[in-house]
Structures are given as structure tokens and as C-alpha cells.
Design an enzyme around this catalytic site. Structure first.
Site, PDB file in Angstrom:
ATOM      1  N   CYS A  21      48.532  39.935  34.917  1.00  0.00           N
ATOM      2  CA  CYS A  21      49.872  40.300  35.381  1.00  0.00           C
ATOM      3  C   CYS A  21      50.673  39.110  35.920  1.00  0.00           C
ATOM      4  O   CYS A  21      51.205  38.315  35.151  1.00  0.00           O
ATOM      5  CB  CYS A  21      49.750  41.421  36.408  1.00  0.00           C
ATOM      6  SG  CYS A  21      51.258  42.421  36.616  1.00  0.00           S
ATOM      7  N   LYS A  52      41.757  37.486  39.549  1.00  0.00           N
ATOM      8  CA  LYS A  52      43.158  37.054  39.603  1.00  0.00           C
ATOM      9  C   LYS A  52      43.361  35.994  40.686  1.00  0.00           C
ATOM     10  O   LYS A  52      43.035  36.220  41.857  1.00  0.00           O
ATOM     11  CB  LYS A  52      44.028  38.283  39.877  1.00  0.00           C
ATOM     12  CG  LYS A  52      45.521  38.103  39.783  1.00  0.00           C
ATOM     13  CD  LYS A  52      46.182  39.466  39.981  1.00  0.00           C
ATOM     14  CE  LYS A  52      47.678  39.456  39.748  1.00  0.00           C
ATOM     15  NZ  LYS A  52      48.243  40.827  39.932  1.00  0.00           N
ATOM     16  N   GLU A  62      45.509  46.547  33.908  1.00  0.00           N
ATOM     17  CA  GLU A  62      45.099  46.065  35.229  1.00  0.00           C
ATOM     18  C   GLU A  62      44.784  47.225  36.172  1.00  0.00           C
ATOM     19  O   GLU A  62      45.460  48.261  36.165  1.00  0.00           O
ATOM     20  CB  GLU A  62      46.236  45.221  35.820  1.00  0.00           C
ATOM     21  CG  GLU A  62      45.972  44.662  37.202  1.00  0.00           C
ATOM     22  CD  GLU A  62      47.178  43.944  37.796  1.00  0.00           C
ATOM     23  OE1 GLU A  62      46.989  43.198  38.769  1.00  0.00           O
ATOM     24  OE2 GLU A  62      48.299  44.120  37.290  1.00  0.00           O
TER      25      GLU A  62
END
Length: 258
Positions: free
Chosen positions: A144, A110, A41
Site C-alpha cells: 500500500c 511493511k 492488505e
């Protein structure tokens, strides 16, 4: 299918150094002859969120040229982790996926921003799914903090995803959560989980490393330590059907009650 993860030690706020470091590691990874290579990431900037107005990749064009060139030249798929993508007046944490022809086949921004690391102050949440095909295999990408939302991941598996790719910058103090959550996501979805974390530290955080590749039975196929490294595993895709026939979770669901 052979997958190689690059557990990179990211230079804080220094895209030039990170592109160079990533290319060096990709060249090393190619010696493993993988079908796909994956980065972590925010690998171009790290969590230098306050300077993203200077360092974010405009429309992710530089990263697209970088990863597309390497994917095409080496006939390898590249899951290019995620980068800070600047579009007009907003910046997103965006995962990029490239096929063997060097084409960008997926952008996923995200959707769950991690307030504990101030993502909500500097980034805009995405609003689309992470579904894509990798060499014809239905797959999905998450980033994540997304792994704390099993309903989001299950939605993708119900749409056919069999490989779950997760780039991350997961901090060391919550390493136990990382390992447990990844195993749970593999077991409950009877799918492969391929999770690439970063190594090293930044001014505010020490990161856990421990990138992992987990099979659909929850078995750990490969796990890194804390240091910068490559991690490779061969995936036996037939294991998914074998596990799902042994414990038919998807046949036994009662969605009308959920």
C-alpha cells in the site's frame, strides 16, 4: 504467466468470516487456472487496529496453514496479501508468499507505516526487503503506502525484481493517486505492477477497489471496478526486455550523481 487478484470486501475485525470468504474466492479463482493468486492488505482483520491484541495472527501461523494448504493442494502460488502478525509484544503488517509446494518463501513486513490511518500507533515497521522468486522469476512485494516511496521500489528492481506485487487497502478519496502512482512505478521501473486493493468499507473508510495489473510500458492490462471481484491477466514476460531495449533507462542511469 497468469495472475488472478481477489478484490475482497473484508469483514471488519472478523477473521473467521474473512478466512471463509477468502477460501471461497480462492476456489473460484482456481477455475481461471492461474499460476498465482493474490489477496489484499490486512485481509483477515481489516483496519480494526484497536483490537489487534485479540485478532492478530500469532506468528502468522493460521494464515501459513491456510494458504500453504491451498497452494499445495492446487499447485498454485499464493501471494497471501498481508495480515496482522503478532510476535511477542509487537504486531506487524506482514505480506506472505507461498510457492506451489505450499512453502512460505517470503515474509515482508511493511516498512512505511501510514500515520493518516494510525498504523504507527498499533503496528511496528519492518526492516527487511521484499525480494522473492515466483516460479523462478525475480519478484518483490510492497504494501500500500510503500508505493509513495519510489526509491524503495527502485532498490528492488536494481536487485533484479521484474514483478512488483502490491496488496493494499487504498481509500476511495485518493483513487487518482492510486492509479497514477501504480502507473508511474511500472513505467519508471519497466516492470509489471500487480496491485490488489480491497473493496467495500469499514466504520471509518470507503475503499477504492480498482485493483490493477500494469505492463512495463505502463499499459493497463486489467483493472477492476469498486465491487468485490476477481481480476485476471496474462503477463508476457518478454515485454520487459523489449521495453528496456527500446528505452534503456537502466543503462543511462547516473547513480554517481544521485
Amino acid at each position: 504467466m497468469k495472475i488472478t487478484l481477489i478484490q475482497l470486501n473484508i469483514a471488519f475485525g472478523d477473521p473467521e468470516k474473512n478466512y471463509l470468504r477468502a477460501e471461497n474466492f480462492i476456489q473460484r479463482a482456481l477455475k481461471e487456472k492461474p499460476d498465482a493468486i493474490m489477496l489484499p492488505e490486512l485481509w483477515t482483520t481489516g483496519y480494526d487496529l484497536g483490537r489487534l491484541s485479540e485478532t492478530a495472527d500469532s506468528e502468522a501461523e493460521r494464515t501459513k496453514r491456510f494458504a500453504g494448504r491451498l497452494a499445495k493442494a492446487n499447485h498454485v502460488a499464493i501471494i497471501a496479501g498481508s495480515v496482522a502478525k503478532r510476535s511477542a509484544s509487537r504486531v506487524t503488517n506482514t505480506m506472505l508468499v507461498f510457492n506451489r509446494a505450499g512453502e512460505c518463501v517470503k515474509e515482508y513486513s511493511k516498512i512505511h507505516l501510514f500515520r493518516l490511518m494510525n498504523e504507527d500507533k498499533f503496528l511496528h515497521a519492518g526492516d527487511s526487503d521484499g525480494l522473492f522468486d515466483l516460479d523462478g522469476i525475480p519478484s518483490a512485494g510492497f504494501i500500500c503506502y510503500d508505493i509513495r516511496f519510489p526509491e524503495w521500489i527502485r532498490r528492488h528492481v536494481l536487485s533484479g525484481a521484474r514483478l512488483l506485487f502490491i496488496p493494499a487497502e487504498w481509500p476511495k478519496p485518493r483513487l487518482d493517486h492510486w492509479r497514477t502512482l501504480l502507473a508511474c512505478r511500472a513505467i519508471e521501473n519497466q516492470a509489471f505492477v500487480i496491485a490488489c486493493n480491497r473493496a467495500g468499507s469499514d466504520p471509518d473508510n470507503m475503499f477504492a477497489g480498482h485493483s490493477m495489473i500494469i505492463g512495463p510500458w505502463g499499459e493497463i492490462l486489467a483493472e477492476a471496478g469498486e465491487e468485490e471481484c476477481l481480476l485476471t491477466a496474462d503477463l508476457d514476460l518478454s515485454a520487459i526486455a523489449a521495453v528496456r531495449s527500446r528505452i534503456p533507462v537502466f543503462e543511462d542511469r547516473r547513480p554517481e550523481l544521485y
